[in-house]
Scaffold this active site. Structure first.
Site, PDB file in Angstrom:
ATOM      1  N   THR A   1       8.730 -15.829  47.406  1.00 20.08           N
ATOM      2  CA  THR A   1       7.511 -15.016  47.446  1.00 20.08           C
ATOM      3  C   THR A   1       6.666 -15.415  46.242  1.00 20.08           C
ATOM      4  O   THR A   1       7.078 -16.252  45.449  1.00 20.08           O
ATOM      5  CB  THR A   1       7.839 -13.510  47.337  1.00 20.08           C
ATOM      6  OG1 THR A   1       8.205 -13.219  45.984  1.00 20.08           O
ATOM      7  CG2 THR A   1       8.979 -13.126  48.242  1.00 20.08           C
ATOM      8  N   CYS A   2       5.511 -14.786  46.092  1.00 29.44           N
ATOM      9  CA  CYS A   2       4.676 -15.196  44.963  1.00 29.44           C
ATOM     10  C   CYS A   2       5.265 -14.757  43.630  1.00 29.44           C
ATOM     11  O   CYS A   2       4.937 -15.300  42.597  1.00 29.44           O
ATOM     12  CB  CYS A   2       3.243 -14.713  45.129  1.00 29.44           C
ATOM     13  SG  CYS A   2       3.108 -13.017  45.637  1.00 29.44           S
TER      14      CYS A   2
ATOM     15  N   ALA B   1     -14.468  -1.802  39.406  1.00 27.92           N
ATOM     16  CA  ALA B   1     -15.266  -1.000  40.335  1.00 27.92           C
ATOM     17  C   ALA B   1     -15.234  -1.609  41.734  1.00 27.92           C
ATOM     18  O   ALA B   1     -15.097  -0.904  42.735  1.00 27.92           O
ATOM     19  CB  ALA B   1     -16.699  -0.900  39.831  1.00 27.92           C
TER      20      ALA B   1
END
Lengths: 424, 271
Positions: A49-50, A194
């Site tokens: 996996t990463c 944001a």
């Protein structure tokens, strides 16, 4: 036969090393077959996996297996051993079992409790099964890992709490509005955090998106990304009456929204609740606004506070999870030790004795006229037959061959010897 | 028989209350099955006890404080299950079941004998008027419970301390919505109860309105809830204000129910 875990993860290796050692796409199949070729490796599964690359294997001799696997990794990926050797960990026996269970239960993840890892473990297992690179031990271990992870998920609340600021924002929004679909949302300003929070909100169904920016062109760009409409900075106050959620992150040195303005907005929207997230530092929204009935204003510290509480909660749940892991490791080791040869040999002999005694009793009842001497002779004969019959399997079990585990499992199955916890 | 059924219902409600209180400290986001099951069993037994008493007295058993409290509790549980079925609001039981139990407990300590109804009151209006009144009041009772839940959840959100029940209480929007809905159910029921009461009063005592304390307090209640609805629709008084008003409204109802009967002289007093 020993269980071995060898690999590296986000804690031991930087991303530059992890990506070099990753088994992506076709590399996975080549990799797993390559590993299977190593003489010490009897069973193997490969997780990539990463955040981690891990090899799960059953090996005869762990230290030479580790050597060969390192060599294989270096050859396969074409990198120097010294480049990755330090990042590599290898664990055997009960620690290896515990490690696999903890990985599957997401206790070893970068974000503890994140749910993806279980799916990745399942894929690893399915792939190894399809390629027939696993056997009795690893199959059992993988199944155990999956069932343990499920137990952890149902019995603890480890995955329930949002542990990032943007998730915390969504969690809060849901406690104000329940359902975010159909809610209108305004992104006031821009910025990485944001925009991430905005993306999460949109991902949770917020539909009516307005993007306000001092540079109108930048606003248009962002609006495009969120499928929203750009609003000029001068006009944002007019839009507020129709906005349920606001994320604010303008670089302004002062407040851009004051209490009196917000009070007017609330009146206009008939006091329908508003959720405002002010990520800007310095703050852009007058904190007094939180005192208005129906307005819920969170600044970046407030959100961090939420995240911290959740982290604490998660830690508590993780402790519960570790207890579950302990139990399951215990069970697995018990099963493994039942694969040991000695108890199997004893059980096999016992089984044979039982059969002999039973038949011998029947024989004595059938021929009561026989004298003691003859009976003794018959008893001797039966014993001899039994010994001869169970001698070869006993020898085979005692020999330390590579397929001994499977042999033991087979004999137990054939002679219906239990001691297995009959789990599946 | 009637006594046994009543005591049994009381016991079941007690058990459900205990479980619902435990649920506050430990539990998920939905009402637990055992709590709902035990409360449900209590409700069925309670219904049987009311039917039994109806048969014994020959009219809806609302003619003494004991009967009225019990019937009030029954109406609350009825609406509670309706809401549970419709919305599945986590922790609602923890706020409503104790109320039911206290209502039943106060009923259980009051004199239980069935006394003959005065001839003036022997009318089909008795059933209609009181049933409407109690159902309306039960809606308001639950609206007040939901209002308390709202204030609690709002407090968590405003103070930004998101521990305690925050995760398990529903969103403030849902709580506000249900509070509003309950009042829109309760208000017409109360209105009808007052109208039928006036009609009945006309036929029983000869005048529609006699400024009897109970009538006055019912009118005050009616004005409070009319105000709740009015300011909501015109000025958008929702959320916290609506929650507080619904709690005040329910306190008025409790006074009308217990206070007027016990403290003031009223034609509605149970003799």
């Amino acid at each position: 036969m020993k269980i071995l875990v060898i690999g590296l993860n986000h804690k031991t290796a930087a991303v530059e090393i992890r990506e070099k050692l990753a088994f992506n796409g076709p590399k996975l199949e080549d990799g797993i077959f390559g590993l299977r070729e190593i003489p010490e490796v009897k069973e193997v599964a490969l997780l990539s996996t990463c955040n981690r690359v891990e090899i799960y294997a059953c090996v005869a001799d762990p230290s030479s297996a580790v050597e060969n696997i390192k060599k294989f990794l270096s050859d396969f990926h074409g990198i120097q051993r010294s480049d990755f050797e330090k990042a590599l960990y290898f664990i055997t026996d009960s620690d290896a079992v515990r490690h696999v269970l903890r990985v599957a239960s997401s206790l070893d993840s970068m974000v503890v409790g994140e749910p993806q890892i279980l799916g990745q473990i399942k894929d690893t297992f399915d792939f190894a099964l399809a390629k027939k690179t696993t056997g009795v031990l690893l199959n059992r271990l993988m199944k155990k890992a999956i069932s343990t992870a499920k137990r952890v998920r149902t019995e603890t609340r480890i995955a329930e709490n949002a542990v990032s600021i943007s998730f915390a924002a969504v969690e809060l929004a849901k406690k104000i509005f329940t359902d975010l679909s159909g809610k209108s949302f305004m992104l006031l300003g821009a910025g990485e955090m944001a925009e991430l929070a905005a993306r999460h909100l949109v991902g949770n169904g917020v539909t009516d998106v307005k993007v306000v920016n001092r540079t109108y062109e930048r606003g248009c760009e962002l609006a495009n990304e969120f499928n929203g409409k750009p609003v000029r900075f001068e006009d944002f106050l007019q839009e507020l009456a129709n906005t349920d959620i606001i994320i604010c992150s303008t670089g302004a040195p002062t407040y851009v929204l004051y209490k009196a303005q917000m009070q007017k907005v609330l009146k206009e929207r008939k006091h329908k609740p508003v959720f405002i997230i002010d990520i800007s530092v310095p703050r852009n929204i007058d904190p007094e606004i939180n005192k208005i009935d129906g307005v819920y204003l969170y600044d970046v510290d407030d959100l961090q506070g939420v995240v911290d509480t959740n982290m604490l909660e998660r830690k508590k749940e993780a402790e519960k999870a570790e207890k579950i892991i302990d139990e399951e490791v215990e069970k697995f080791l018990k099963w493994m030790s039942s694969l040991d040869s000695v108890p199997t040999i004893v059980a096999l002999r016992q089984k044979a004795e039982e059969v002999k005694n039973e038949e011998f009793e029947k024989f004595k009842n059938k021929f009561p006229e026989l004298d003691d001497e003859k009976i003794k002779a018959v008893e001797y004969l039966t014993a001899a037959i039994i010994n001869k019959l169970i001698h070869p399997p006993t020898v085979a079990l005692k020999e330390d061959t590579e397929d001994r585990d499977e042999l033991i499992a087979m004999i137990k199955k054939l002679y219906r010897i239990n001691g297995d916890d009959n789990e599946e | 028989m009637g006594t046994i059924l009543f005591e049994l219902a009381l016991t079941f409600y007690f058990a459900a209350t205990i479980i619902s209180i435990i649920e506050i400290f430990k539990g998920g986001t939905e009402s637990s099955k055992p709590m709902l099951f035990i409360a449900g069993a209590g409700f069925l037994i309670h219904s049987a006890s009311i039917i039994y008493r109806y048969a014994a007295a020959g009219h809806l058993p609302v003619a003494s404080m004991h009967e009225a409290s019990s019937f009030f509790a029954w109406c609350i549980v009825l609406i509670f299950f309706f809401l549970e079925y419709r919305y599945k609001i986590g922790l609602m039981g923890s706020f409503i079941m104790p109320m039911v139990f206290i209502m039943m407990l106060s009923s259980s300590v009051l004199p239980r004998e069935i006394r003959p109804l005065s001839p003036a009151l022997q009318s089909y209006w008795l059933g209609i008027h009181t049933f409407l009144a109690f159902l309306g009041n039960a809606s308001f009772a639950i609206a007040a419970g939901i209002g308390v839940m709202y204030l609690l959840q709002e407090h968590y959100l405003k103070s930004k301390h998101l521990g305690g029940l925050f995760k398990r209480l529903p969103s403030i929007q849902v709580l506000d919505e249900i509070n509003y809905r309950l009042i829109t159910i309760g208000f017409p029921l109360l209105t009808l109860a007052i109208i039928t009461g006036a009609l009945w009063a006309e036929s029983a005592w000869g005048s529609y309105w006699r400024w009897d304390p109970k009538e006055v307090w019912s009118l005050i209640t009616w004005f409070i809830y009319a105000l709740v609805l009015h300011v909501r629709l015109t000025a958008g008084w929702r959320g916290r204000r609506a929650a507080i008003l619904s709690i005040i409204g329910f306190l008025t109802i409790l006074f009308t129910f217990f206070g007027v009967n016990l403290l003031l002289k009223s034609l509605h007093s149970f003799s």
